[in-house]
Design a protein around this motif. Structure first.
Motif, PDB file in Angstrom:
ATOM      1  N   LEU A  77       2.750  24.740   8.082  1.00 53.95           N
ATOM      2  CA  LEU A  77       1.554  24.073   6.953  1.00 53.95           C
ATOM      3  C   LEU A  77       2.183  23.788   5.556  1.00 53.95           C
ATOM      4  CD1 LEU A  77      -1.239  23.297   6.107  1.00 53.95           C
ATOM      5  CD2 LEU A  77      -1.615  25.727   5.204  1.00 53.95           C
ATOM      6  N   SER A  78       2.477  22.414   5.359  1.00 54.38           N
ATOM      7  CA  SER A  78       3.200  22.025   4.233  1.00 54.38           C
ATOM      8  C   SER A  78       2.179  21.535   3.033  1.00 54.38           C
ATOM      9  CB  SER A  78       4.193  20.899   4.595  1.00 54.38           C
ATOM     10  OG  SER A  78       4.732  20.260   3.309  1.00 54.38           O
ATOM     11  N   MET A  79       2.383  22.184   1.861  1.00 53.00           N
ATOM     12  CA  MET A  79       1.628  21.560   0.632  1.00 53.00           C
ATOM     13  C   MET A  79       2.651  21.168  -0.365  1.00 53.00           C
ATOM     14  SD  MET A  79      -1.104  24.649   0.650  1.00 53.00           S
ATOM     15  CE  MET A  79       0.513  26.120   0.855  1.00 53.00           C
ATOM     16  N   GLY A  80       2.587  19.928  -0.894  1.00 51.10           N
ATOM     17  CA  GLY A  80       3.565  19.367  -1.723  1.00 51.10           C
ATOM     18  C   GLY A  80       2.838  18.486  -2.826  1.00 51.10           C
ATOM     19  N   LEU A  81       3.485  18.475  -4.045  1.00 49.77           N
ATOM     20  CA  LEU A  81       3.074  17.638  -5.045  1.00 49.77           C
ATOM     21  C   LEU A  81       4.322  16.729  -5.237  1.00 49.77           C
ATOM     22  CD1 LEU A  81       1.178  17.373  -7.363  1.00 49.77           C
ATOM     23  CD2 LEU A  81       2.611  19.084  -8.760  1.00 49.77           C
ATOM     24  N   GLN A  82       3.821  15.523  -5.638  1.00 46.96           N
ATOM     25  CA  GLN A  82       4.942  14.388  -5.612  1.00 46.96           C
ATOM     26  C   GLN A  82       4.538  13.658  -6.790  1.00 46.96           C
ATOM     27  OE1 GLN A  82       4.538  12.300  -1.819  1.00 46.96           O
ATOM     28  NE2 GLN A  82       5.138  13.734  -0.841  1.00 46.96           N
ATOM     29  N   TYR A  83       5.649  12.813  -7.268  1.00 48.92           N
ATOM     30  CA  TYR A  83       5.593  12.022  -8.590  1.00 48.92           C
ATOM     31  C   TYR A  83       5.861  10.522  -8.027  1.00 48.92           C
ATOM     32  CZ  TYR A  83       6.531  10.165 -13.236  1.00 48.92           C
ATOM     33  OH  TYR A  83       6.741   9.429 -14.348  1.00 48.92           O
ATOM     34  N   ALA A  84       5.190   9.589  -8.575  1.00 47.15           N
ATOM     35  CA  ALA A  84       5.252   8.268  -8.115  1.00 47.15           C
ATOM     36  C   ALA A  84       6.387   7.592  -8.920  1.00 47.15           C
ATOM     37  CB  ALA A  84       3.913   7.228  -8.334  1.00 47.15           C
ATOM     38  N   LEU A  85       7.307   6.908  -8.133  1.00 46.58           N
ATOM     39  CA  LEU A  85       8.380   6.234  -8.735  1.00 46.58           C
ATOM     40  C   LEU A  85       7.979   5.009  -9.016  1.00 46.58           C
ATOM     41  CD1 LEU A  85      11.268   7.502  -6.615  1.00 46.58           C
ATOM     42  CD2 LEU A  85      10.576   8.471  -8.993  1.00 46.58           C
ATOM     43  N   SER A  86       6.835   4.415  -8.497  1.00 47.59           N
ATOM     44  CA  SER A  86       6.433   2.924  -8.657  1.00 47.59           C
ATOM     45  C   SER A  86       5.515   3.025 -10.073  1.00 47.59           C
ATOM     46  CB  SER A  86       5.764   2.442  -7.487  1.00 47.59           C
ATOM     47  OG  SER A  86       6.513   2.696  -6.626  1.00 47.59           O
ATOM     48  N   ARG A  87       5.671   2.132 -10.671  1.00 47.84           N
ATOM     49  CA  ARG A  87       4.743   2.074 -11.950  1.00 47.84           C
ATOM     50  C   ARG A  87       3.602   1.232 -11.637  1.00 47.84           C
ATOM     51  NH1 ARG A  87       6.771   4.331 -16.556  1.00 47.84           N
ATOM     52  NH2 ARG A  87       8.977   4.569 -16.395  1.00 47.84           N
ATOM     53  N   ASN A  88       3.551   0.391 -10.755  1.00 45.03           N
ATOM     54  CA  ASN A  88       2.429  -0.562 -10.666  1.00 45.03           C
ATOM     55  C   ASN A  88       1.341   0.004  -9.399  1.00 45.03           C
ATOM     56  OD1 ASN A  88       0.359  -2.435 -10.369  1.00 45.03           O
ATOM     57  ND2 ASN A  88       1.940  -4.100  -9.831  1.00 45.03           N
ATOM     58  N   GLY A  92       9.425  14.454  -4.702  1.00 44.60           N
ATOM     59  CA  GLY A  92       8.171  15.647  -4.750  1.00 44.60           C
ATOM     60  C   GLY A  92       9.028  16.887  -4.040  1.00 44.60           C
ATOM     61  N   LEU A  93       8.259  17.922  -4.364  1.00 47.05           N
ATOM     62  CA  LEU A  93       8.698  19.329  -3.822  1.00 47.05           C
ATOM     63  C   LEU A  93       7.499  19.895  -3.061  1.00 47.05           C
ATOM     64  CD1 LEU A  93       9.909  20.957  -7.042  1.00 47.05           C
ATOM     65  CD2 LEU A  93      11.350  19.999  -5.385  1.00 47.05           C
ATOM     66  N   SER A  94       7.756  20.680  -2.014  1.00 52.23           N
ATOM     67  CA  SER A  94       6.707  21.120  -1.027  1.00 52.23           C
ATOM     68  C   SER A  94       7.125  22.771  -0.672  1.00 52.23           C
ATOM     69  CB  SER A  94       6.828  20.446   0.109  1.00 52.23           C
ATOM     70  OG  SER A  94       7.960  20.424   0.870  1.00 52.23           O
ATOM     71  N   LEU A  95       5.927  23.492  -0.524  1.00 49.44           N
ATOM     72  CA  LEU A  95       5.892  24.865  -0.103  1.00 49.44           C
ATOM     73  C   LEU A  95       5.672  24.816   1.296  1.00 49.44           C
ATOM     74  CD1 LEU A  95       6.603  27.650  -0.981  1.00 49.44           C
ATOM     75  CD2 LEU A  95       4.142  27.830  -1.512  1.00 49.44           C
ATOM     76  N   ILE A  96       6.362  25.567   2.221  1.00 50.78           N
ATOM     77  CA  ILE A  96       5.929  25.381   3.870  1.00 50.78           C
ATOM     78  C   ILE A  96       5.758  26.635   4.358  1.00 50.78           C
ATOM     79  CG2 ILE A  96       6.435  24.154   5.706  1.00 50.78           C
ATOM     80  CD1 ILE A  96       8.623  22.652   3.765  1.00 50.78           C
ATOM     81  N   PRO A  97       4.666  27.352   4.309  1.00 45.84           N
ATOM     82  CA  PRO A  97       4.548  28.513   5.124  1.00 45.84           C
ATOM     83  C   PRO A  97       4.408  28.375   6.733  1.00 45.84           C
ATOM     84  CG  PRO A  97       2.403  27.929   3.952  1.00 45.84           C
ATOM     85  CD  PRO A  97       3.722  26.981   3.489  1.00 45.84           C
ATOM     86  N   GLY A  98       4.873  29.086   7.543  1.00 39.95           N
ATOM     87  CA  GLY A  98       4.812  28.623   9.035  1.00 39.95           C
ATOM     88  C   GLY A  98       4.943  29.782   9.724  1.00 39.95           C
TER      89      GLY A  98
END
Length: 219
Positions: A109-120, A130-136
């Motif tokens: 199960l992956s949970m991640g937070l990402q930042y948009a490189l696109s402005r429009n 982004g970064l993710s935390l993955i318990p399994g």
């Protein structure tokens, strides 16, 4: 310091809730598994099977600049070992042979937070980092074939193990229609307890690179 954390959390919540973009999709692709060894071989291929086919589903909430993604994926890893040992030192044929077949099934199960490189936000193509935390959970099935003279004995054992990985990922999406889009993800993931610890992998993979491609539906 406490006020800073509260500000960050509120900013994230406002960013996510203001966009109201939800999507659901599937991805599948190849994963190359590696085992960092104590002698410094960081990108050494894991013993046994070094590539696997990963399959998963994802749910995504997209804001103006941030996106949260949760996914469930499955892949497997096989390792075979061959042992020749001395069982009967005083006989004409003192050697015994053990063949160990090990299959590891991973459910993550992956949970991640990402930042948009696109402005429009209105453009068809968008990409994120982004970064993710993955318990399994890893389910291991070990099948041992023991050969003694002309006889074969087979034994099977199952065991389960929990793990927590972390990852760095780059994802991109391209909208084909108003609701359907193509999705891809390039990721590098590590098991920090094994990768940065003193045990290292010991034959088990503790870092991997994956490329998954799929499609999604935007609600």
């Amino acid at each position: 310091m406490k006020s800073i954390y509260i500000t960050l959390v509120l900013s994230f919540v406002l960013n996510i809730t203001s966009a109201q973009q939800f999507s659901l999709g599937v991805r599948s692709g190849a994963t190359y598994m590696m085992d960092k060894q104590s002698r410094g071989e960081v990108f050494r291929a894991a013993d046994g099977q070094s590539t696997s086919w990963e399959k998963g589903v994802f749910f995504r909430v997209t804001g103006k600049r941030l996106a949260f993604e949760s996914s469930v994926s499955h892949y497997s890893f096989n390792a075979n070992q061959y042992f020749v040992i001395i069982c009967f030192p005083n006989s004409e044929d003192p050697y015994c042979t053990d063949v160990v077949n090990e299959k590891n099934d991973y459910l993550e199960l992956s949970m991640g937070l990402q930042y948009a490189l696109s402005r429009n936000t209105g453009q068809r193509f968008r990409h994120y980092i982004g970064l993710s935390l993955i318990p399994g959970r890893m389910l291991t099935t070990t099948e041992t074939h023991s050969y003694r003279y002309d006889k074969e004995m087979v034994s099977t054992r199952k065991s389960a193990q929990l793990s927590i990985w972390s990852g760095l990922n780059y994802s991109a999406s391209y909208c084909i229609t108003k609701h359907v889009f193509i999705s891809s993800e390039l990721s590098y993931k590590v098991d920090p307890f094994s990768y940065f610890g003193s045990n290292f992998g010991g034959g088990q993979p503790n870092n991997r690179v994956g490329l998954n491609i799929g499609a999604g539906y935007l609600f």
